[in-house]
Scaffold this motif. Structure first.
Motif, PDB file in Angstrom:
ATOM      1  N   UNK A  70     -16.395   9.089 -51.394  1.00 18.35           N
ATOM      2  CA  UNK A  70     -14.985   8.672 -51.355  1.00 18.35           C
ATOM      3  C   UNK A  70     -14.033   9.851 -51.181  1.00 18.35           C
ATOM      4  N   UNK A  71     -14.584  11.068 -51.050  1.00 14.84           N
ATOM      5  CA  UNK A  71     -13.722  12.259 -50.954  1.00 14.84           C
ATOM      6  C   UNK A  71     -13.285  12.459 -49.507  1.00 14.84           C
ATOM      7  N   UNK A  72     -11.995  12.564 -49.298  1.00 12.11           N
ATOM      8  CA  UNK A  72     -11.472  12.812 -47.948  1.00 12.11           C
ATOM      9  C   UNK A  72     -11.730  14.268 -47.559  1.00 12.11           C
ATOM     10  N   UNK A  73     -11.922  14.518 -46.272  1.00 12.84           N
ATOM     11  CA  UNK A  73     -12.193  15.892 -45.831  1.00 12.84           C
ATOM     12  C   UNK A  73     -11.097  16.851 -46.282  1.00 12.84           C
ATOM     13  N   UNK A  74      -9.859  16.374 -46.258  1.00 16.71           N
ATOM     14  CA  UNK A  74      -8.754  17.270 -46.619  1.00 16.71           C
ATOM     15  C   UNK A  74      -8.738  17.617 -48.115  1.00 16.71           C
ATOM     16  N   UNK A  75      -9.547  16.876 -48.904  1.00 14.45           N
ATOM     17  CA  UNK A  75      -9.583  17.139 -50.348  1.00 14.45           C
ATOM     18  C   UNK A  75     -10.573  18.240 -50.730  1.00 14.45           C
ATOM     19  N   UNK A  76     -11.398  18.676 -49.776  1.00 20.78           N
ATOM     20  CA  UNK A  76     -12.352  19.757 -50.089  1.00 20.78           C
ATOM     21  C   UNK A  76     -11.618  21.091 -50.162  1.00 20.78           C
ATOM     22  N   UNK A  77     -12.083  21.951 -51.069  1.00 13.80           N
ATOM     23  CA  UNK A  77     -11.475  23.273 -51.200  1.00 13.80           C
ATOM     24  C   UNK A  77     -12.094  24.225 -50.170  1.00 13.80           C
ATOM     25  N   UNK A  78     -11.426  25.349 -49.965  1.00 11.60           N
ATOM     26  CA  UNK A  78     -11.983  26.379 -49.071  1.00 11.60           C
ATOM     27  C   UNK A  78     -13.378  26.786 -49.531  1.00 11.60           C
ATOM     28  N   UNK A  79     -13.556  26.976 -50.832  1.00  9.08           N
ATOM     29  CA  UNK A  79     -14.867  27.365 -51.353  1.00  9.08           C
ATOM     30  C   UNK A  79     -15.932  26.319 -51.026  1.00  9.08           C
ATOM     31  N   UNK A  80     -15.565  25.056 -51.160  1.00 11.29           N
ATOM     32  CA  UNK A  80     -16.533  23.982 -50.904  1.00 11.29           C
ATOM     33  C   UNK A  80     -16.942  23.920 -49.434  1.00 11.29           C
ATOM     34  N   UNK A  81     -16.024  24.298 -48.543  1.00 11.12           N
ATOM     35  CA  UNK A  81     -16.297  24.196 -47.101  1.00 11.12           C
ATOM     36  C   UNK A  81     -16.889  25.470 -46.507  1.00 11.12           C
ATOM     37  N   UNK A  82     -16.592  26.621 -47.120  1.00 13.08           N
ATOM     38  CA  UNK A  82     -16.949  27.896 -46.480  1.00 13.08           C
ATOM     39  C   UNK A  82     -18.070  28.666 -47.164  1.00 13.08           C
ATOM     40  N   UNK A  83     -18.345  28.369 -48.425  1.00 18.31           N
ATOM     41  CA  UNK A  83     -19.295  29.209 -49.171  1.00 18.31           C
ATOM     42  C   UNK A  83     -20.534  28.458 -49.662  1.00 18.31           C
ATOM     43  N   UNK A  84     -20.568  27.146 -49.486  1.00 20.45           N
ATOM     44  CA  UNK A  84     -21.605  26.339 -50.102  1.00 20.45           C
ATOM     45  C   UNK A  84     -22.956  26.486 -49.380  1.00 20.45           C
ATOM     46  N   UNK A  85     -24.051  26.241 -50.087  1.00 16.71           N
ATOM     47  CA  UNK A  85     -25.388  26.220 -49.461  1.00 16.71           C
ATOM     48  C   UNK A  85     -25.960  24.820 -49.647  1.00 16.71           C
ATOM     49  N   UNK A  86     -25.752  23.944 -48.691  1.00 21.73           N
ATOM     50  CA  UNK A  86     -26.155  22.545 -48.888  1.00 21.73           C
ATOM     51  C   UNK A  86     -27.662  22.350 -48.867  1.00 21.73           C
ATOM     52  N   UNK A  87     -28.103  21.359 -49.583  1.00 20.94           N
ATOM     53  CA  UNK A  87     -29.492  20.898 -49.500  1.00 20.94           C
ATOM     54  C   UNK A  87     -29.653  20.273 -48.097  1.00 20.94           C
TER      55      UNK A  87
END
Ligand SMILES: [Mn+2]
Length: 231
Positions: free
Chosen positions: A152-169
């Motif tokens: 339910x999270x909109x793309x615009x609600x993600x933080x810079x850290x969540x979009x640029x630094x994460x290591x997804x499964x």
């Protein structure tokens, strides 16, 4: 055609060779998923080429974000004719050096005033994500992934850290809608499955094939055909 590259990391020769390889023309669009700067020899040349093309869309990577935060400070010192290492900047620069910043800092210092201003302006235009519809599919493009994903999270609600630094499964699928694909860089595919090739898992594409490492490649994905290109 719509193309995607990521993590060019200053590899100007590979970048130009890839544009040739895909016969990139004015009718095409290229999305660059961040980490244009650092590590490789010529990040400024890559940025200057990208900014000269109206059909190249730059997205922010974690390294570009560091550049955007530090280069204006370096620029202020250079504009005053000051040494960049003789003040409180030197500690910030040292940290950046240790994360591959040398070629970015050196290349930036070699530019004239107008060129430096253009680089800073251009980095400021980088978007955090892009969404593009192609035929019956939707592609969400982002440097690292969708950290702390919730349906339910909109793309615009993600933080810079969540979009640029994460290591997804890698196997984690996003979005219930099976026509939505996610294209990411940041995590070299060699760390996922040991191969320097685009890694696909369900509707996830990981396209950082380690352009700046000795055995790595710059990859490019065509979104219409899913054709893969490597240099
Ligand atoms: Mn990155």
């Amino acid at each position: 055609m719509n193309y995607v590259m990521s993590d060019i990391h200053g590899e100007y020769k590979k970048y130009l060779k890839m544009l040739e390889e895909i016969d990139f023309c004015d009718e095409d669009t290229l999305f660059v998923l961040g980490d244009v700067v650092d590590r490789g020899a010529k990040p400024m040349k890559v940025l200057q080429d990208m900014m000269s093309r109206a059909n190249v869309y730059p997205l922010m990577g974690n390294h570009d974000l560091v550049a955007l935060s530090v280069l204006p400070k370096i620029n202020a010192e250079l504009s005053k004719g000051n040494e960049i290492f003789s003040n409180e900047l030197s500690e910030i620069i040292k940290v950046w050096y240790e994360d591959g910043g040398l070629s970015t800092i050196a290349g930036f210092c070699d530019l004239d005033d107008d060129e430096r201003a253009d680089i800073i302006d251009y980095l400021g235009e980088f978007s955090l994500y892009e969404v593009v519809d192609i035929e019956d599919k939707t592609f969400v493009m982002v440097h690292a992934g969708l950290g702390n994903y919730r349906p339910d999270k909109k793309l615009r609600e993600y933080t810079q850290d969540e979009l640029l630094f994460t290591r997804p499964e890698p196997s984690r699928q996003y979005f219930d809608d099976e026509s939505v694909y996610v294209v990411m860089g940041h995590t070299p595919t060699v760390f996922i499955n040991g191969k320097t090739e685009i890694y696909k898992n369900g509707r996830n594409f990981f396209i950082d094939c380690g352009a700046c490492s000795p055995k790595g490649k710059l990859a490019c994905l065509c979104l219409e055909t899913f054709e893969e290109f490597y240099v």
